[in-house]
Enzyme design. Structure first.
Site, PDB file in Angstrom:
ATOM      1  N   GLY A   1      -0.357   8.366   0.482  1.00 33.90           N
ATOM      2  CA  GLY A   1       0.256   8.386   1.805  1.00 33.90           C
ATOM      3  C   GLY A   1       1.710   7.930   1.803  1.00 33.90           C
ATOM      4  O   GLY A   1       2.593   8.620   2.303  1.00 33.90           O
TER       5      GLY A   1
ATOM      6  N   GLU B   1       3.130   0.149   5.827  1.00 33.23           N
ATOM      7  CA  GLU B   1       4.118  -0.089   4.770  1.00 33.23           C
ATOM      8  C   GLU B   1       5.090  -1.190   5.184  1.00 33.23           C
ATOM      9  O   GLU B   1       5.477  -2.019   4.370  1.00 33.23           O
ATOM     10  CB  GLU B   1       4.880   1.194   4.415  1.00 33.23           C
ATOM     11  CG  GLU B   1       4.015   2.392   4.031  1.00 33.23           C
ATOM     12  CD  GLU B   1       2.898   2.108   3.044  1.00 33.23           C
ATOM     13  OE1 GLU B   1       3.055   1.212   2.186  1.00 33.23           O
ATOM     14  OE2 GLU B   1       1.853   2.777   3.125  1.00 33.23           O
TER      15      GLU B   1
ATOM     16  N   HIS C   1       3.579  -4.584   4.711  1.00 33.36           N
ATOM     17  CA  HIS C   1       3.529  -4.992   3.308  1.00 33.36           C
ATOM     18  C   HIS C   1       4.732  -5.846   2.925  1.00 33.36           C
ATOM     19  O   HIS C   1       4.680  -6.572   1.926  1.00 33.36           O
ATOM     20  CB  HIS C   1       3.518  -3.757   2.390  1.00 33.36           C
ATOM     21  CG  HIS C   1       2.146  -3.281   2.007  1.00 33.36           C
ATOM     22  ND1 HIS C   1       1.142  -4.131   1.605  1.00 33.36           N
ATOM     23  CD2 HIS C   1       1.625  -2.028   1.915  1.00 33.36           C
ATOM     24  CE1 HIS C   1       0.062  -3.418   1.295  1.00 33.36           C
ATOM     25  NE2 HIS C   1       0.319  -2.136   1.476  1.00 33.36           N
TER      26      HIS C   1
ATOM     27  N   GLU D   1      -3.926  -5.206   0.190  1.00 28.12           N
ATOM     28  CA  GLU D   1      -4.328  -3.993   0.907  1.00 28.12           C
ATOM     29  C   GLU D   1      -5.316  -4.272   2.048  1.00 28.12           C
ATOM     30  O   GLU D   1      -5.149  -3.778   3.156  1.00 28.12           O
ATOM     31  CB  GLU D   1      -4.889  -2.948  -0.060  1.00 28.12           C
ATOM     32  CG  GLU D   1      -3.854  -2.418  -1.056  1.00 28.12           C
ATOM     33  CD  GLU D   1      -2.602  -1.836  -0.412  1.00 28.12           C
ATOM     34  OE1 GLU D   1      -2.601  -1.586   0.798  1.00 28.12           O
ATOM     35  OE2 GLU D   1      -1.592  -1.650  -1.134  1.00 28.12           O
TER      36      GLU D   1
END
Ligand code: B3K
Ligand code: ZN
Length: 870
Positions: A262, A299, A302, A321
């Site tokens: 992704g 993202e 993260h 994750e």
């Protein structure tokens, strides 16, 4: 040589670390030269040999402290340098390598995507660029200089801040980047290309200005706006809910067409599959819009949970994750609809993660043994990992959870941490004992909760007897008792009134702590026999077994306050209907549709206006692959036939009501707003049924013609295809003519083709491999044609003549050479052979053996095939 497994228990801190790395790229698609200067530090006194990871490039030269050096040993995956004579604890290495991005079809390391060049380093791609201590607990500061043709690659990007740039006389130019944050090699990124650029800014809560840049292929600027808005919403939300602020002065996102997954959270320079960036109403569906927003958010999140605090080793992957999925789920829930998000996530978990638990790939969210790390970016590590975080959140509550987060960040910022570090911070910050809870990290498999109850009318006492049992899995035979938060509600059987939970006069919390194998929970002052709502909001990733009657389910469906419970009751009714009819089908009896389900659906439709979104979700029939997970041994034909019977019967019985709702819920001009999205969802689910009635053809045709957006266009196309309507071919052709130049849009078309109910669907799929919009090297195309056929069209893939299996194996033989990572994703339906009858198992085994016999079997495939054939 057989690939070797790595074990979590074998973790050792590295003998050496790298503190600084300066990279010089002379970029060219056919021949790129990389010079890497490493500042190495010895951590273990006396360590004499430095082993660096690296493969798939030409090794050109090595210098040690400035002088050419040849005392090393090189094999297929590493370079071991003898440094026994170096007495100082610090030394410098210079390594030169040569690579060929244009030939790199694995899409790992440095590769060409379209006309651009980019990197993908997680998990172990950096070692395809140069030799490196390529492990996440080696944190270094990076400086990157890129030189390339200015005409072909006007943009040269890497992590951190742009510190210098210049032009050369030969038409090339260079840019130098510096990332002030220590990071592991998997977060390194480089992008070169010609793009359209969307720019914006974000002011953080402490007042710093951050430049936001989204790079897309030329001509796609009108599709980048939603991604930018999503990014800004993510940044704001993380400040508001988690008190986490962005740390660099620039945040870049680049959309590329060739990407194995992704997106990737490289520090300050995310690289995205263009599927999760580009959207405009004519090309993207409502679902695409929401998916883009959540991947952008994921993202971005993260940056703290993954980058500032990274993983000590890859067995800890769920640390970043699971937690980041939890965070993106919460983001979507806060911005849109919490019940709808929960329902979507639970559907995925039940259909895919539960299936993984009973497959040869079963593993705990923190795996013990890995051959190819890329095989462990799984629904178990991600989605079940997020469920484990969610259970901690349920046990602690928001306030204590946030205290735990703050402690976790304070203790681990700038370092490589473990799952244990996280749980320990949560435990210490909250005072909640998580000793038994920790077992979720080491135990694989889906626990089964069996619940029975008794009502003592005389004393107004209600008891729930709860038993837990986790069946053995392929990787682990012995199981222990887990700490399972079981959230419940009680409702009056007649009235549907909620009943307070009391014990000896005091109010009880509605999250029960299931800790033992058998446990009884008692409630007082229960004046009438209740209907229990069990596992509200899916408070734990378990299979629940309680013998609900259809009447009880209808009570919950009508009256439960928890929307998830209402939806789940509808699901259980559908499941019961499918089970009953499948056994009729298997014993040759006529199929029959139950009165209770009819009654329930009428209730749902007649109350549609009260909650349009939930109505759409409740009306949605589970997919074949969702129904399949109800069974130990799957009957793909039977499920397809019974499901279609259910579709058609519902359509017939409720034709009038469905049509009335369809007509009434038309939206105005397309807008991405919750209210309209719900309306479109409801209207389109009505259409998916109505397609099977006499109204189907004209309704679907007009729906297509009148659509001003991809959501409705695709709904029409899907209805026409699934119901095999006369207008189908014309609409499919029209769509193809309009969009054949646009791969992302064509993915939707390929997927529809691959999931056609037609008997000759495999032939169609085979011929589409030569379609003008198809490209075997593009993972998105492969997933939408081959992946959808094998994974979403079970009846045809599992055809009893073995044709589906042969087709997949032929594809995998090619992909084994070109892109093993994608191959290892596509093989999934084939390794689940134990779920099918003997005849199919034999055929599936034959296919796996054919692959096993390949000369050059990639470790990605090797690991899965070995497990499947075991
Ligand atoms: N961390 C990446 C996934 C990398 C997968 C490597 N095979 C994207 C994400 O989870 O955000
Ligand atoms: Zn992630």
């Amino acid at each position: 040589m057989q690939p070797k497994a790595k074990y979590r228990k074998d973790y050792r801190t590295p003998d050496f670390t790298i503190t600084d790395i300066s990279l010089d790229f002379q970029l060219d698609p056919d021949r790129t030269f990389v010079t890497s200067n490493l500042s190495v530090e010895r951590k273990t006194a006396g360590a004499s040999h430095l082993r660096l990871d690296g493969h798939s490039f030409d090794f050109l030269s090595l210098k040690l402290n400035g002088a050419s050096y040849s005392n090393f040993e090189k094999d297929d995956e590493s370079l071991t340098i003898d440094v026994s004579h170096i007495t100082e604890d610090k030394f410098e290495l210079q390594i030169e390598t040569g690579l060929n991005p244009a030939q790199n079809t694995s899409l790992q390391g440095l590769y060409q995507s379209g006309d651009g060049i980019c990197t993908q380093c997680e998990a172990e791609g950096f070692r395809q660029i140069t030799y490196m201590l390529d492990r996440p607990d080696v944190l270094a500061k990076y400086r990157t200089k890129i030189t390339a043709s200015k005409a072909k690659y006007p943009f040269l990007l890497s992590n951190g801040n742009r510190i210098a740039q210049g032009d050369l006389e030969d038409g090339r130019h260079w840019v130098e980047w510096e990332d002030p944050f220590f990071k592991p090699s998997y977060l390194f990124a480089l992008v070169a290309g010609d793009f359209d650029l969307l720019q914006d800014k974000f002011i953080t809560k402490s007042g710093r200005e951050v430049a936001l840049e989204i790079y897309v292929d030329r001509g796609n600027l009108d599709r980048a706006g939603w991604a930018m808005e999503s990014l800004k919403r993510s940044m704001k939300w993380d400040e508001d809910r988690f008190d986490l602020e962005y740390d660099l002065d620039i945040y870049m996102i680049v959309a590329v067409d060739f990407f194995n997954m992704g997106a990737m959270e490289n520090k300050g320079l995310n690289v995205f599959n263009s599927k999760f960036v580009l959207a405009k109403p004519e090309t993207a569906t409502d679902t695409d819009y929401l998916d883009i927003e959540s991947v952008i958010a994921h993202e971005y999140f993260h940056n703290w949970t993954g980058n500032r605090i990274t993983c000590r080793d890859w067995f800890q992957l769920s640390l970043k994750e699971g937690l980041t999925v939890f965070r993106d789920q919460e983001f979507t829930s806060d911005l849109w609809s919490r019940p709808a998000k929960r329902i979507e996530d639970v559907r995925l978990l039940r259909a895919v993660q539960f299936a993984e638990d009973v497959s040869p790939m079963a593993h705990p969210i923190r795996p013990e043994k890995v051959i190819e790390m890329n095989n462990f970016y799984t629904v178990t590590v991600y989605e079940k990992g997020a469920e484990v975080i969610r259970m901690i959140h349920t046990l602690l509550g928001e306030e204590k959870f946030q205290k735990g987060m703050q402690l976790y960040v304070a203790e681990n910022d700038g370092s490589a941490a473990t799952c244990e570090d996280f749980v320990s911070a949560m435990e210490r910050a909250s005072g909640v004992d998580l000793t038994q809870f920790r077992r979720w990290y080491s135990q694989s498999g889906t626990p089964e909760l069996s619940v029975s109850d008794e009502y003592d009318e005389m004393h107004h006492v209600y008891r729930l007897h709860v038993s837990q049992h986790t069946p053995a899995t392929a990787d682990q035979l012995e199981k222990v008792n887990l700490h399972i938060p079981l959230k419940i509600e009680l409702y009056g059987e007649q009235s549907g009134e909620p009943i307070a939970l009391q014990f000896e006069g005091t109010e009880q919390h509605n999250v029960l702590n299931v800790l033992q194998e058998h446990q009884t929970f008692e409630f007082h002052n229960v004046m009438h026999k209740p209907v229990p709502a069990l596992l509200c909001d899916f408070s734990a990733p378990v299979r629940l077994d309680y013998n609900y009657t259809n009447e009880q389910l209808i009570t919950l469906l009508k009256f439960a306050q928890n929307d998830f419970v209402r939806w789940d009751a509808a699901q259980t009714l559908f499941n019961n209907e499918l089970r009953a009819n499948l056994s009729r089908y298997q014993s040759g009896e006529a199929l029959a549709f139950s009165e209770e389900l009819t009654e329930a659906l009428i209730y749902v439709l007649d109350n549609a206006d009260k909650d349009v979104e939930l109505t759409a979700l409740m009306l949605t029939l589970p997919k074949e692959t969702e129904f399949a997970e109800l069974f130990k041994v799957i009957d793909p034909n039977g499920i397809a036939i019974v499901r279609e019977f259910m579709l058609k019967t519902i359509a017939e019985i409720l034709r009038g009501r469905l049509h009335e709702i369809y007509v009434r819920h038309k939206c105005g001009t397309y807008q991405v707003v919750a209210e309209d999205m719900s309306k479109r969802a409801l209207r389109n689910v009505c259409l998916s049924y109505l397609a099977f009635t006499d109204l189907g053809n004209s309704l679907t045709y007009n729906h297509y013609k009148q659509a001003d957006n991809m959501t409705d266009t695709l709904a029409a196309l899907s209805a026409a295809t699934k119901a095999q309507l006369p207008c189908r071919d014309q609409l499919l052709a029209d769509f193809e003519e309009k969009w054949h130049h646009d791969g992302l849009v064509m993915d939707k078309w390929f997927m529809l083709q691959a999931t056609r109910p037609d008997d000759n669907v495999l032939e169609i799929v085979q011929s589409l491999l030569n379609h003008r919009s198809f490209n075997f090297n593009n993972p998105n195309r492969l997933r939408s044609l081959v992946g959808a056929f094998c994974g979403q069209t079970p009846k045809a893939f599992h055809a009893i003549d073995g044709s589906g299996y042969r087709f997949l194996v032929d594809i995998l033989i090619k992909l084994n050479e070109t892109n093993p990572q994608v191959a290892a994703r596509l093989i999934e339906p084939l390794i689940k052979l134990s779920r099918y009858d003997n005849q199919r198992q034999t055929l599936m085994r034959r296919g796996l053996e054919r692959l096993k016999g390949l000369d050059n079997l990639a470790r990605d495939l090797f690991e899965k095939i070995e497990k499947a054939l075991h």
